[in-house]
Design a protein around this motif. Structure first.
Motif, short mmCIF file in Angstrom:
data_model
loop_
_atom_site.label_atom_id
_atom_site.label_comp_id
_atom_site.label_asym_id
_atom_site.label_seq_id
_atom_site.Cartn_x
_atom_site.Cartn_y
_atom_site.Cartn_z
N ARG A 123 -1.74 0.91 -11.11
CA ARG A 123 -2.28 0.28 -9.79
C ARG A 123 -1.15 0.62 -8.56
NH1 ARG A 123 -5.14 -4.30 -7.61
NH2 ARG A 123 -4.64 -3.77 -5.50
N ILE A 124 0.05 0.46 -9.27
CA ILE A 124 1.40 0.37 -8.22
C ILE A 124 1.26 1.92 -7.85
CG2 ILE A 124 3.93 0.53 -8.22
CD1 ILE A 124 3.69 -1.81 -9.92
N THR A 125 1.14 2.94 -8.73
CA THR A 125 1.01 4.21 -8.11
C THR A 125 0.01 4.58 -7.06
OG1 THR A 125 1.80 5.03 -10.38
CG2 THR A 125 0.71 6.63 -8.93
N THR A 126 -1.02 4.10 -7.36
CA THR A 126 -2.11 4.16 -6.38
C THR A 126 -1.85 3.54 -5.01
OG1 THR A 126 -3.83 4.15 -7.87
CG2 THR A 126 -4.68 3.57 -5.77
N ASP A 127 -1.08 2.41 -5.05
CA ASP A 127 -0.77 1.57 -4.06
C ASP A 127 0.29 2.55 -3.00
OD1 ASP A 127 -2.22 -0.37 -4.60
OD2 ASP A 127 -0.57 -1.80 -5.27
N ILE A 128 1.31 2.96 -3.61
CA ILE A 128 2.21 3.86 -3.05
C ILE A 128 1.68 4.97 -2.43
CG2 ILE A 128 4.45 5.27 -3.41
CD1 ILE A 128 5.46 3.21 -5.37
N ILE A 129 0.93 5.60 -3.23
CA ILE A 129 -0.01 6.98 -2.49
C ILE A 129 -0.59 6.62 -1.26
CG2 ILE A 129 -1.89 8.30 -2.75
CD1 ILE A 129 -1.34 8.45 -5.69
N ARG A 130 -1.10 5.20 -1.10
CA ARG A 130 -1.92 4.76 0.23
C ARG A 130 -0.97 4.62 1.14
NH1 ARG A 130 -5.63 0.18 -2.99
NH2 ARG A 130 -7.31 1.86 -3.48
N THR A 131 0.27 4.34 0.83
CA THR A 131 1.39 3.97 2.14
C THR A 131 1.71 5.34 2.79
OG1 THR A 131 3.24 4.11 0.53
CG2 THR A 131 2.12 2.12 0.77
N GLY A 132 1.73 6.46 1.79
CA GLY A 132 2.07 7.75 2.44
C GLY A 132 3.61 7.97 2.00
N ASN B 210 13.67 -0.02 3.00
CA ASN B 210 13.32 -1.14 3.22
C ASN B 210 12.41 -1.11 4.67
OD1 ASN B 210 14.34 -3.78 5.54
ND2 ASN B 210 14.44 -4.06 3.16
N THR B 211 12.61 -0.30 5.64
CA THR B 211 11.81 -0.44 6.68
C THR B 211 10.36 -0.12 6.44
OG1 THR B 211 13.80 0.59 8.07
CG2 THR B 211 11.58 0.67 9.09
N ALA B 212 9.99 0.85 5.49
CA ALA B 212 8.78 0.89 4.94
C ALA B 212 8.46 -0.04 4.17
CB ALA B 212 8.68 2.21 3.99
N TYR B 213 8.99 -0.78 3.46
CA TYR B 213 8.69 -2.20 2.72
C TYR B 213 8.43 -2.91 3.49
CZ TYR B 213 8.76 -6.26 -0.30
OH TYR B 213 8.55 -7.30 -0.66
N THR B 214 9.10 -3.41 4.74
CA THR B 214 8.66 -4.24 5.70
C THR B 214 7.23 -4.20 6.29
OG1 THR B 214 11.04 -4.56 6.38
CG2 THR B 214 9.17 -5.45 7.96
N SER B 215 6.93 -2.84 6.43
CA SER B 215 5.60 -2.33 6.99
C SER B 215 4.33 -2.53 5.99
CB SER B 215 5.83 -0.92 7.64
OG SER B 215 6.77 -0.93 8.62
N TYR B 216 4.86 -2.14 4.91
CA TYR B 216 3.64 -2.10 3.79
C TYR B 216 3.53 -2.97 2.69
CZ TYR B 216 3.22 2.56 5.98
OH TYR B 216 2.74 3.46 6.91
N SER B 217 4.60 -4.01 2.47
CA SER B 217 4.69 -4.83 1.45
C SER B 217 3.31 -5.58 1.07
CB SER B 217 5.70 -5.77 1.63
OG SER B 217 5.28 -6.65 2.94
N SER B 218 2.77 -5.81 2.26
CA SER B 218 1.38 -6.26 1.93
C SER B 218 0.24 -5.40 1.09
CB SER B 218 0.61 -6.82 3.17
OG SER B 218 0.39 -5.64 4.13
N HIS B 219 0.55 -4.26 1.14
CA HIS B 219 -0.13 -3.24 0.72
C HIS B 219 -0.40 -3.18 -1.00
CE1 HIS B 219 -0.55 -1.99 4.59
NE2 HIS B 219 -1.31 -0.88 4.43
N PHE C 299 12.16 -3.55 -6.46
CA PHE C 299 13.47 -3.28 -6.12
C PHE C 299 13.89 -2.14 -5.47
CE2 PHE C 299 17.56 -1.60 -7.82
CZ PHE C 299 18.39 -2.53 -7.43
N VAL C 300 13.25 -0.91 -5.79
CA VAL C 300 13.33 0.49 -5.27
C VAL C 300 13.03 0.55 -3.81
CG1 VAL C 300 12.86 2.86 -5.31
CG2 VAL C 300 13.39 1.55 -7.63
N ILE C 301 11.75 -0.05 -3.28
CA ILE C 301 11.40 0.11 -2.03
C ILE C 301 11.90 -0.98 -1.25
CG2 ILE C 301 9.32 -0.03 -0.71
CD1 ILE C 301 7.53 1.13 -3.14
N MET C 302 12.23 -2.06 -1.73
CA MET C 302 12.85 -3.16 -0.93
C MET C 302 14.37 -2.53 -0.55
SD MET C 302 12.66 -6.94 -1.90
CE MET C 302 13.22 -8.04 -0.74
N ASP D 175 15.60 4.63 7.26
CA ASP D 175 16.43 4.25 6.05
C ASP D 175 16.98 5.59 5.25
OD1 ASP D 175 16.46 1.23 6.03
OD2 ASP D 175 14.38 1.79 5.72
N ILE D 176 15.89 6.65 5.35
CA ILE D 176 16.27 7.89 4.43
C ILE D 176 17.15 8.88 5.31
CG2 ILE D 176 15.10 9.61 3.30
CD1 ILE D 176 12.41 7.90 3.36
#
Length: 229
Positions: free
Chosen positions: A13-22, A191-200, A184-187, A123-124
């Motif tokens: 499920r988490i792999t699918t969620d990360i794919i959706r964020t780009g 972090n900028t992406a996490y703030t935008s996509y955490s709800s995903h 932990f990794v994404i946060m 961040d990257i």
């Protein structure tokens, strides 16, 4: 209770969620292997732990991981994420959760303007960033003589290793779930992406039992979340 099947479902499920964020550039979905009536492993079919035993420069190890596709997720900046779990009699025995940043950012160097326009990559692309690999390892197993592999402080059951240092084993209070590790990794590194996509991202409250030795509670350690049931 967290079982191999539940961990497999989380990773999928988490792999699918990360794919959706780009944020994901490539991926290998998990599988479950049953080696006996007692032992199950969750990971990907391309895992080769011998890579970590080789005395080679980090860049060479990273390239070998890419070539052999020894990863669950390859992030848009080239960082590799690995998640491997081993269960014995439905109880976690070990895990290897690793984050290997790319030694360079060639993908961004080739098309810098495209990425500079999107704030989720800020961040990257920060020029002060230093690529440092890290691993959360867990080992509650026994050696060939039937003796526990873990030892207080010297080899905690659950520990964090930073920068591939051989003797860097920072005690961690318990094994980590895939959700805890990916958050932990994404946060911390996106972090900028996490703030935008955490709800995903689907949220999981289950967690493993504490495994800290008494001696490890008296030194600096990493505490994993404990959720109220």
């Amino acid at each position: 209770m967290l079982t191999a099947k539940k961990i497999y479902t989380q990773i999928e499920r988490i792999t699918t969620d990360i794919i959706r964020t780009g944020l994901c550039d490539d991926q290998n979905f998990p599988s479950i292997r049953k080696y006996s009536d007692e032992i199950e492993e969750v990971g990907v079919n391309t895992y080769d732990n011998n890579i970590f035993l080789k005395s080679i420069p980090y860049k060479d190890m990273y390239l070998e991981l890419c070539t052999k596709r020894t990863f669950n997720i390859k992030m848009i900046d080239g960082a590799l994420i690995q998640m491997q779990y081993r269960f014995r009699k439905n109880k976690i025995e070990s895990h290897r959760l690793a984050f290997f940043p790319a030694p360079d950012l060639e993908i961004f160097q080739n098309e810098p303007d495209f990425y500079l326009e999107d704030e989720i990559y800020s961040d990257i692309l920060d020029k002060r960033v230093v690529s440092v690999p890290l691993r959360f390892d867990f080992d509650d197993g026994k050696d060939s003589y039937g003796k526990k592999i873990s030892r207080p402080i010297i080899h905690p059951v659950s520990h964090l290793t930073i920068g591939q240092y051989k003797n860097c084993r920072i005690p961690v209070s318990s094994a980590l779930t895939p959700y805890q590790f990916l958050k932990f990794v994404i946060m911390n590194f996106y972090n900028t992406a996490y703030t935008s996509y955490s709800s995903h991202f689907a949220e999981y409250k289950d967690c493993f039992d504490t495994t800290l030795y008494l001696e490890e509670k008296e030194i600096v350690n990493v505490c994993t979340p404990v959720y109220k049931k």
